[in-house]
Design an enzyme around this catalytic site. Structure first.
Site, PDB file in Angstrom:
ATOM      1  N   LYS A 228       0.858  -1.269   0.030  1.00 27.48           N
ATOM      2  CA  LYS A 228       0.010  -0.125   0.097  1.00 27.48           C
ATOM      3  C   LYS A 228       0.789   1.289  -0.078  1.00 27.48           C
ATOM      4  O   LYS A 228       1.659   1.240   0.965  1.00 27.48           O
ATOM      5  CB  LYS A 228      -0.872  -0.110   1.105  1.00 27.48           C
ATOM      6  N   ASP A 233      -2.845  10.161   3.910  1.00 29.49           N
ATOM      7  CA  ASP A 233      -4.307  10.239   3.940  1.00 29.49           C
ATOM      8  C   ASP A 233      -4.893  10.991   4.625  1.00 29.49           C
ATOM      9  O   ASP A 233      -5.050  10.986   5.903  1.00 29.49           O
ATOM     10  CB  ASP A 233      -4.475   8.542   4.343  1.00 29.49           C
ATOM     11  N   LYS A 240     -10.361  13.179   8.094  1.00 30.80           N
ATOM     12  CA  LYS A 240     -10.023  12.571   9.541  1.00 30.80           C
ATOM     13  C   LYS A 240      -9.782  13.903  10.439  1.00 30.80           C
ATOM     14  O   LYS A 240      -9.444  14.974  10.032  1.00 30.80           O
ATOM     15  CB  LYS A 240      -8.436  12.153   9.415  1.00 30.80           C
ATOM     16  N   GLU A 312      -9.603   4.014   1.905  1.00 31.61           N
ATOM     17  CA  GLU A 312      -9.240   3.785   0.614  1.00 31.61           C
ATOM     18  C   GLU A 312      -7.944   2.915   0.290  1.00 31.61           C
ATOM     19  O   GLU A 312      -7.811   2.526  -0.810  1.00 31.61           O
ATOM     20  CB  GLU A 312      -8.429   5.243   0.243  1.00 31.61           C
ATOM     21  N   ARG A 314      -7.518  -0.452   0.971  1.00 35.56           N
ATOM     22  CA  ARG A 314      -8.144  -1.475   0.316  1.00 35.56           C
ATOM     23  C   ARG A 314      -8.720  -1.442  -1.169  1.00 35.56           C
ATOM     24  O   ARG A 314      -8.549  -2.288  -1.969  1.00 35.56           O
ATOM     25  CB  ARG A 314      -9.248  -2.205   1.261  1.00 35.56           C
TER      26      ARG A 314
END
Length: 460
Positions: A228, A233, A240, A312, A314
């Site tokens: 990954k 993120d 978040k 996101e 996965r």
């Protein structure tokens, strides 16, 4: 200090490793002057104790390091790293009766005390150098340490200097070092070549999303590593909070770990056909960001309902895993900093992994113990499959309810691997507080266990 063994010099000191349970017996064999000196220093053989003992001329004649009790050692890793941090600058030659695996792990831990992340500030690690013991494969230990250094550097670098483009460059530099090929599918080409979910997750960033594809080796079993590479993120439109965003530079920890493992494999010339796939993106907020409620179509054709844009990782892994599976390699391993649920379950120190193969799981568990790289098997629990099957699409990227978050993420990924044996790691790749051998910050979880287990796992 380099992550390598030191050369022996005229001033190299013997370093006696003393088990606390056998300390009295060891002391009885020493000279009266040595016993008196160590008694004055309060030496008992406890973990972390390190004492220089003068010789007849008053200069240091030897050093002594505590190895603790069996119970104390069970609660720590890299026992001698604690001693290395307490010894003055110099070179030391281990005198011990440790078994080969323990000695190799302790040497690795010692070398890692020399690690420092000094890209932005001059810092240094421990100054105590170690001469390679004669019964240790010094090249292998140095290879593992240098790969670990790569992992830590990549994870510690902030997103301002480690976006998808810089991650691509790191992969290309590694490929160049070992004569591997490295190709990248960039931006709109992802849509043209059917990687729609990688493109969707990364399209809102100023740096285009991409799929990095590195290959090395022409003979042996086919091993594909998928990491990954979410370089930052924000959570996307499901933004978040600030506290949860603070460490998101490490959301590419899966890619760092597979690059570290790839470095080990290539440097040790393991007889495999290696492929490394890294979907590299930044999950940003912009007008073209994907939204909660969107339904995406993956490379494999499965549709995915987006119930949280913060799930996101996965999505990008799914497209990369589908590509990996198309070759039907002998083993696919994915590594990702994927779920907070895994941290709640096992904390930051253990690397949870998933596999349907009991023999593979046992081989990895045995290797992890010997390598001091702890892992913990988690279940692909089939009855939870219904939790990832929503109303309007084939799959749900973020099932409601909050239960079994790491397991449902692993089950989601397994849907994209149909033709190859598959193992998935849901790692943290971050040391919250400094401990011997592991400075605060990024660190590897799983690669050293895997490099030791892979010969058995792949029947090499």
């Amino acid at each position: 200090m380099s992550l390598s063994f030191a050369a022996r010099t005229e001033t190299t000191l013997p370093l006696h490793v003393v088990d606390q349970d056998r300390c009295d017996g060891w002391l009885a064999e020493q000279s009266e002057a040595t016993r008196s000196w160590l008694a004055t220093a309060g030496f008992t053989g406890a973990v972390g104790q390190a004492v220089l003992v003068p010789g007849a001329d008053g200069t240091p004649g030897m050093a002594v390091a505590g190895f603790g009790t069996a119970k104390a050692r069970s609660r720590k890793r890299f026992i001698l790293a604690a001693a290395a941090q307490n010894l003055p600058k110099g070179t030391y030659d281990l005198i011990s009766d440790l078994d080969a695996d323990t000695l190799a792990a302790e040497c690795f831990g010692w070398l890692m005390t020399g690690y420092a992340f000094n890209r932005y500030k001059d810092t240094s690690g421990a100054k105590a150098g170690l001469v390679a013991p004669s019964n240790v494969d010094a090249q292998r230990v140095e290879t593992l340490a240098q790969a670990e250094g790569l992992i830590r550097d990549l994870v510690n670098t902030p997103a301002s200097d480690m976006g998808p483009a810089q991650l691509q460059k790191a992969a290309e530099e590694l490929a160049d070092e070992f004569g591997a090929s490295c190709d990248t599918i960039l931006g709109e080409a992802l849509l043209e070549q059917n990687f729609p979910m990688i493109h969707t997750v990364g399209r809102a960033s100023d740096q285009a999303p991409r799929l990095i594809d590195m290959r090395w080796g022409t003979a042996g079993p086919k091993l594909t590593l998928v990491g990954k590479g979410v370089c930052f993120d924000t959570g996307g439109l499901d933004l978040k909070p600030a506290a949860a965003m603070a460490l998101m530079k490490k959301d590419m920890g899966g890619s760092a770990n597979v690059l570290g493992l790839a470095r080990m494999i290539m440097a040790l010339d393991m007889p495999v056909q290696l492929r490394v796939l890294i979907p590299a993106v930044e999950n940003s907020v912009a007008g073209n960001a994907f939204r909660p409620g969107d339904i995406l179509t993956s490379r494999k054709g499965l549709t995915v309902e987006i119930n949280n844009t913060d799930a996101e990782g996965r999505l990008v892994l799914a497209d990369a895993l589908a590509l990996a599976d198309e070759e039907a390699p002998d083993l696919i391993i994915s590594m990702a900093t994927l779920t907070g649920a895994a941290r709640v379950a096992v904390g930051p120190d253990l690397a949870p992994f998933y596999t349907d193969d009991d023999g593979t799981a046992q081989a990895l568990a045995d290797a992890a113990t010997k390598a001091a790289d702890p892992v913990w098997r988690m279940p692909f629990h089939d009855p939870y499959e219904a939790m990832i099957e929503p109303t309007y699409a084939d799959l749900d990227n973020a099932p409601s309810g909050g239960f079994a978050g790491s397991i449902t993420a692993a089950l989601f990924l397994r849907r994209f691997v149909l033709d190859a044996p598959y193992m998935h790691f849901d790692i943290y790749s971050w040391q919250p507080t400094p401990v011997p051998g592991r400075s605060k910050g990024g660190f590897g979880q799983g690669p050293r266990a895997l490099i030791k287990a892979l010969p058995k796992m792949l029947c090499l």
